[in-house]
Design an enzyme around this catalytic site. Structure first.
Site, PDB file in Angstrom:
ATOM      1  CE1 TYR A   1       3.641  -6.723  14.242  1.00  0.00           C
ATOM      2  CE2 TYR A   1       4.937  -7.218  15.949  1.00  0.00           C
ATOM      3  CZ  TYR A   1       4.681  -7.460  14.716  1.00  0.00           C
ATOM      4  OH  TYR A   1       5.397  -7.947  13.965  1.00  0.00           O
ATOM      5  CB  SER A   2       2.054  -9.518  19.644  1.00  0.00           C
ATOM      6  OG  SER A   2       1.473  -9.159  20.834  1.00  0.00           O
TER       7      SER A   2
ATOM      8  CE  LYS B   1      -0.476   0.564   4.884  1.00  0.00           C
ATOM      9  NZ  LYS B   1      -1.354   0.407   6.206  1.00  0.00           N
TER      10      LYS B   1
ATOM     11  CD  GLU C   1       0.606  -0.277   9.480  1.00  0.00           C
ATOM     12  OE1 GLU C   1       1.515   0.262  10.001  1.00  0.00           O
ATOM     13  OE2 GLU C   1       0.157   0.341   8.354  1.00  0.00           O
ATOM     14  CB  SER C   2       5.874  -4.084  11.361  1.00  0.00           C
ATOM     15  OG  SER C   2       6.458  -2.778  11.126  1.00  0.00           O
TER      16      SER C   2
ATOM     17  CE  LYS D   1       9.207  -1.619  13.879  1.00  0.00           C
ATOM     18  NZ  LYS D   1       9.171  -2.263  12.654  1.00  0.00           N
TER      19      LYS D   1
ATOM     20  CB  ALA E   1       1.345  -6.663   3.417  1.00  0.00           C
TER      21      ALA E   1
ATOM     22  CG  ASN F   1      15.698  -3.029  25.011  1.00  0.00           C
ATOM     23  OD1 ASN F   1      15.896  -3.985  23.858  1.00  0.00           O
ATOM     24  ND2 ASN F   1      14.413  -2.984  25.515  1.00  0.00           N
TER      25      ASN F   1
ATOM     26  CE  LYS G   1       2.752 -10.546  11.763  1.00  0.00           C
ATOM     27  NZ  LYS G   1       2.776 -10.501  10.159  1.00  0.00           N
TER      28      LYS G   1
ATOM     29  CB  THR H   1       6.397 -11.589  14.996  1.00  0.00           C
ATOM     30  OG1 THR H   1       7.063 -11.163  16.018  1.00  0.00           O
ATOM     31  CG2 THR H   1       5.055 -11.323  15.169  1.00  0.00           C
ATOM     32  CG  ASP H   2      10.155 -13.197  18.524  1.00  0.00           C
ATOM     33  OD1 ASP H   2       9.433 -12.178  18.296  1.00  0.00           O
ATOM     34  OD2 ASP H   2      11.080 -13.287  19.201  1.00  0.00           O
ATOM     35  CD  GLU H   3       7.303  -8.108  18.942  1.00  0.00           C
ATOM     36  OE1 GLU H   3       6.280  -7.530  19.465  1.00  0.00           O
ATOM     37  OE2 GLU H   3       8.159  -7.591  18.328  1.00  0.00           O
TER      38      GLU H   3
HETATM   39  P1  NAD Z   1       7.727  -2.710   7.876  1.00  0.00           P
HETATM   40  O1  NAD Z   1       6.615  -1.815   8.610  1.00  0.00           O
HETATM   41  O2  NAD Z   1       8.990  -2.104   7.529  1.00  0.00           O
HETATM   42  O3  NAD Z   1       7.024  -2.902   6.167  1.00  0.00           O
HETATM   43  C1  NAD Z   1       5.625  -3.478   6.039  1.00  0.00           C
HETATM   44  C2  NAD Z   1       5.088  -3.160   4.670  1.00  0.00           C
HETATM   45  O4  NAD Z   1       3.857  -3.737   4.711  1.00  0.00           O
HETATM   46  C3  NAD Z   1       5.041  -1.844   4.548  1.00  0.00           C
HETATM   47  O5  NAD Z   1       5.638  -1.242   3.219  1.00  0.00           O
HETATM   48  C4  NAD Z   1       3.557  -1.383   4.397  1.00  0.00           C
HETATM   49  O6  NAD Z   1       3.271  -0.347   3.518  1.00  0.00           O
HETATM   50  C5  NAD Z   1       2.961  -2.636   3.907  1.00  0.00           C
HETATM   51  N1  NAD Z   1       1.565  -2.853   4.258  1.00  0.00           N
HETATM   52  C6  NAD Z   1       1.119  -2.636   5.624  1.00  0.00           C
HETATM   53  N2  NAD Z   1      -0.124  -2.896   5.626  1.00  0.00           N
HETATM   54  C7  NAD Z   1      -0.586  -3.189   4.335  1.00  0.00           C
HETATM   55  C8  NAD Z   1      -1.849  -3.266   3.802  1.00  0.00           C
HETATM   56  N3  NAD Z   1      -2.848  -3.216   4.241  1.00  0.00           N
HETATM   57  N4  NAD Z   1      -1.838  -3.609   2.427  1.00  0.00           N
HETATM   58  C9  NAD Z   1      -0.692  -3.601   1.601  1.00  0.00           C
HETATM   59  N5  NAD Z   1       0.644  -3.385   2.241  1.00  0.00           N
HETATM   60  C10 NAD Z   1       0.510  -3.080   3.459  1.00  0.00           C
HETATM   61  O7  NAD Z   1       7.518  -4.132   8.331  1.00  0.00           O
HETATM   62  P2  NAD Z   1       8.898  -5.354   8.107  1.00  0.00           P
HETATM   63  O8  NAD Z   1       9.759  -4.910   9.446  1.00  0.00           O
HETATM   64  O9  NAD Z   1       9.533  -5.253   7.055  1.00  0.00           O
HETATM   65  O10 NAD Z   1       7.987  -6.618   8.645  1.00  0.00           O
HETATM   66  C11 NAD Z   1       7.691  -7.280   7.562  1.00  0.00           C
HETATM   67  C12 NAD Z   1       6.748  -8.683   8.106  1.00  0.00           C
HETATM   68  O11 NAD Z   1       7.719  -9.246   8.831  1.00  0.00           O
HETATM   69  C13 NAD Z   1       5.648  -8.134   8.897  1.00  0.00           C
HETATM   70  O12 NAD Z   1       4.563  -9.062   8.714  1.00  0.00           O
HETATM   71  C14 NAD Z   1       6.185  -8.445  10.415  1.00  0.00           C
HETATM   72  O13 NAD Z   1       5.056  -8.598  11.379  1.00  0.00           O
HETATM   73  C15 NAD Z   1       7.167  -9.496  10.289  1.00  0.00           C
HETATM   74  N6  NAD Z   1       8.232  -9.736  11.196  1.00  0.00           N
HETATM   75  C16 NAD Z   1       9.077  -8.419  11.525  1.00  0.00           C
HETATM   76  C17 NAD Z   1      10.002  -8.417  12.256  1.00  0.00           C
HETATM   77  C18 NAD Z   1      10.981  -7.235  12.555  1.00  0.00           C
HETATM   78  O14 NAD Z   1      11.918  -7.341  13.360  1.00  0.00           O
HETATM   79  N7  NAD Z   1      10.833  -6.216  11.692  1.00  0.00           N
HETATM   80  C19 NAD Z   1      10.291  -9.649  12.902  1.00  0.00           C
HETATM   81  C20 NAD Z   1       9.477 -10.825  12.847  1.00  0.00           C
HETATM   82  C21 NAD Z   1       8.452 -10.658  11.923  1.00  0.00           C
HETATM   83  P1  TYD Z   2      11.391  -2.024  18.862  1.00  0.00           P
HETATM   84  O1  TYD Z   2      12.457  -1.783  17.824  1.00  0.00           O
HETATM   85  O2  TYD Z   2      10.057  -1.338  18.879  1.00  0.00           O
HETATM   86  O3  TYD Z   2      10.814  -3.693  18.494  1.00  0.00           O
HETATM   87  P2  TYD Z   2       9.787  -4.665  19.344  1.00  0.00           P
HETATM   88  O4  TYD Z   2       8.807  -3.892  20.285  1.00  0.00           O
HETATM   89  O5  TYD Z   2       8.675  -5.139  18.365  1.00  0.00           O
HETATM   90  O6  TYD Z   2      10.717  -5.792  20.024  1.00  0.00           O
HETATM   91  O7  TYD Z   2      11.735  -2.460  20.400  1.00  0.00           O
HETATM   92  C1  TYD Z   2      12.829  -3.150  20.550  1.00  0.00           C
HETATM   93  C2  TYD Z   2      12.912  -3.022  22.193  1.00  0.00           C
HETATM   94  O8  TYD Z   2      13.548  -1.608  22.566  1.00  0.00           O
HETATM   95  C3  TYD Z   2      11.693  -3.150  23.010  1.00  0.00           C
HETATM   96  O9  TYD Z   2      12.126  -3.604  24.280  1.00  0.00           O
HETATM   97  C4  TYD Z   2      11.441  -1.790  23.238  1.00  0.00           C
HETATM   98  C5  TYD Z   2      12.965  -1.026  23.349  1.00  0.00           C
HETATM   99  N1  TYD Z   2      12.841   0.379  22.858  1.00  0.00           N
HETATM  100  C6  TYD Z   2      13.527   1.177  23.606  1.00  0.00           C
HETATM  101  O10 TYD Z   2      13.898   1.267  24.546  1.00  0.00           O
HETATM  102  N2  TYD Z   2      13.501   2.518  23.135  1.00  0.00           N
HETATM  103  C7  TYD Z   2      12.876   2.868  21.834  1.00  0.00           C
HETATM  104  O11 TYD Z   2      13.142   4.190  21.514  1.00  0.00           O
HETATM  105  C8  TYD Z   2      12.360   2.161  21.192  1.00  0.00           C
HETATM  106  C9  TYD Z   2      11.942   2.307  19.781  1.00  0.00           C
HETATM  107  C10 TYD Z   2      12.235   0.699  21.840  1.00  0.00           C
END
Ligand code: NAD
Ligand code: TYD
Length: 354
Positions: free
Chosen positions: A161-162, A33, A86-87, A200, A84, A260, A165, A136-138
């Site tokens: 979020y979790s 999107k 929201e993450s 993040k 895809a 962290n 998912k 995700t593991d969450e």
């Molecule tokens: P990200 O937020 O960087 O990217 C997500 C992408 O999905 C974005 O480009 C967004 O526009 C698109 N998207 C969201 N809602 C949409 C919708 N309704 N229609 C079309 N596109 C849509 O996320 P990421 O970190 O790349 O994560 C990707 C996937 O991996 C997610 O499903 C997330 O749950 C999973 N995941 C992420 C992590 C992490 O640490 N980042 C770890 C484990 C699993």
């Molecule tokens: P994040 O990168 O948001 O990933 P997730 O919540 O999916 O694990 O956060 C990683 C860890 O870092 C989480 O324990 C929250 C912490 N955190 C901070 O301490 N400060 C920050 O500004 C952010 C964004 C996260």
């Protein structure tokens, strides 16, 4: 092979597409999107050196079910890799509705589009088709000091979020059991690496430090995440999608557990070396109000994907962090542009509940 990647303009999806573009005889359709965290420059950089006609981008929100059905039907995929979503946990606290819509309804719509397409296939094409759901593991909740998540761990999500998912994982398994849709699920730990949107932890800390701004650590900084370099995750995704057993899930983690506080210290140490300032970057650290419902510890047991599919992590936390910090230092323009177009200025989010 014809592959649909959803969320390919996100952090992990764009790395996945880069790697897929190296594989011969593959056609890729990226459905995204193009939300606040999306970016196409990671893919653009790669397209300069490969056959661009193998790649197509379709801007589409998964909430548009009718359009999705026709896009899937017309592309005729052998494989759908569904990333895809929201993450960001903090955003899910402030605005859960986007997570319900994209992660749950979006996955439902994609499953229905896939089911509609799958039932029209002949036997040969059916036997080749896979739907790979990236999770995700969450979804497993929060660990105490001991133990690890594995494929057998019961779901116990705690953030919007979790929970969204977890809900999508359940839908995917229901479509397998009820409609025989050939699915594979992967549950991965926290990813990091180049091109990650600076909301993040790791890219946010690097960005704040470089801009001489306060580095916020939530609570006492003793929460633990199991960090995995994004390229290692992508290798696991391709293995699971192409060699994973239908109906199975695979946990992917980096054996990269760290608090962290220590992650932030490691980043500051690298910056002190690579871009020395008057004082150590550690002087910018501030312990701030904790995240509501903050999960204490994540840790993944990756035995199954290692033994069954031969996957392993190659980077390790320290090498991955070093590469990541250096990449951000070389891409300050990208960080600036990405933040500008997203309307996010590094402000604290996720406290609206309290
Ligand atoms: P990200 O937020 O960087 O990217 C997500 C992408 O999905 C974005 O480009 C967004 O526009 C698109 N998207 C969201 N809602 C949409 C919708 N309704 N229609 C079309 N596109 C849509 O996320 P990421 O970190 O790349 O994560 C990707 C996937 O991996 C997610 O499903 C997330 O749950 C999973 N995941 C992420 C992590 C992490 O640490 N980042 C770890 C484990 C699993
Ligand atoms: P994040 O990168 O948001 O990933 P997730 O919540 O999916 O694990 O956060 C990683 C860890 O870092 C989480 O324990 C929250 C912490 N955190 C901070 O301490 N400060 C920050 O500004 C952010 C964004 C996260």
């Amino acid at each position: 092979m014809r592959v649909i990647v959803t969320g390919g303009c996100g952090f992990i999806g764009s790395h996945l597409i880069r790697k897929l573009l190296d594989i011969k005889k593959i056609k890729i359709l990226n459905i995204d999107k193009f939300g606040y965290a999306s970016d196409h420059s990671n893919i653009d950089e790669k397209l300069v050196t490969c056959n661009q006609s193998n790649y197509h981008f379709q801007k589409l929100d998964l909430s548009n079910k009718e359009e999705l059905i026709s896009v899937v039907e017309n592309f005729e995929p052998d494989l759908i890799m569904h990333l895809a979503a929201e993450s960001h946990v903090d955003r899910s606290i402030d605005n859960p509705s986007e997570f319900i819509s994209s992660n749950i309804i979006g996955t439902y719509n994609l499953l229905e589009a896939s089911r509609n397409y799958f039932r029209q296939l002949d036997q040969h094409k059916r036997s080749k088709f896979r739907f790979h759901h990236i999770s995700t593991d969450e979804v497993f909740g929060s660990l105490g000091e001991l133990g690890q998540f594995s494929e057998e761990t019961a779901y116990d999500p705690r953030s919007p979020y979790s929970a969204s998912k977890a809900s999508s994982d359940h839908l995917v398994r229901a479509w397998y059991h009820t409609y025989n849709l050939p699915i594979v699920v992967t549950n991965c730990s926290n990813n990091f690496g180049p091109w990650q949107f600076p909301e993040k932890l790791i890219p946010l800390v690097i960005t704040k430090a470089i801009n001489n701004e306060i580095i916020p650590i939530y609570g006492d900084g003793n929460n633990i995440r199991d960090w995995l370099y994004v390229e290692d995750h992508v290798d696991g995704l391709i293995l699971a999608a192409t060699k994973g057993t239908i109906g199975h899930s695979y946990c992917i983690g980096g054996y990269g557990e760290e608090t962290n506080k220590n992650i932030v210290h490691k980043i500051c140490n690298i910056l002190d070396k690579e871009r020395p300032a008057n004082k150590s970057y550690r002087s910018l650290i501030k312990f701030v109000k904790d995240r509501p419902g903050h999960d204490k510890r994540y840790s993944i047991n990756s035995k199954k994907i290692k033994e069954e599919l031969g996957w392993d992590a190659h980077y390790g936390l320290d090498k991955g962090l070093e590469e990541t910090v250096k990449w951000y230092l070389e891409h300050l323009d990208w960080v600036k542009k990405t933040l500008e177009k997203s309307n996010y200025e590094g402000e604290r989010i996720g406290l609206k509940s309290s």
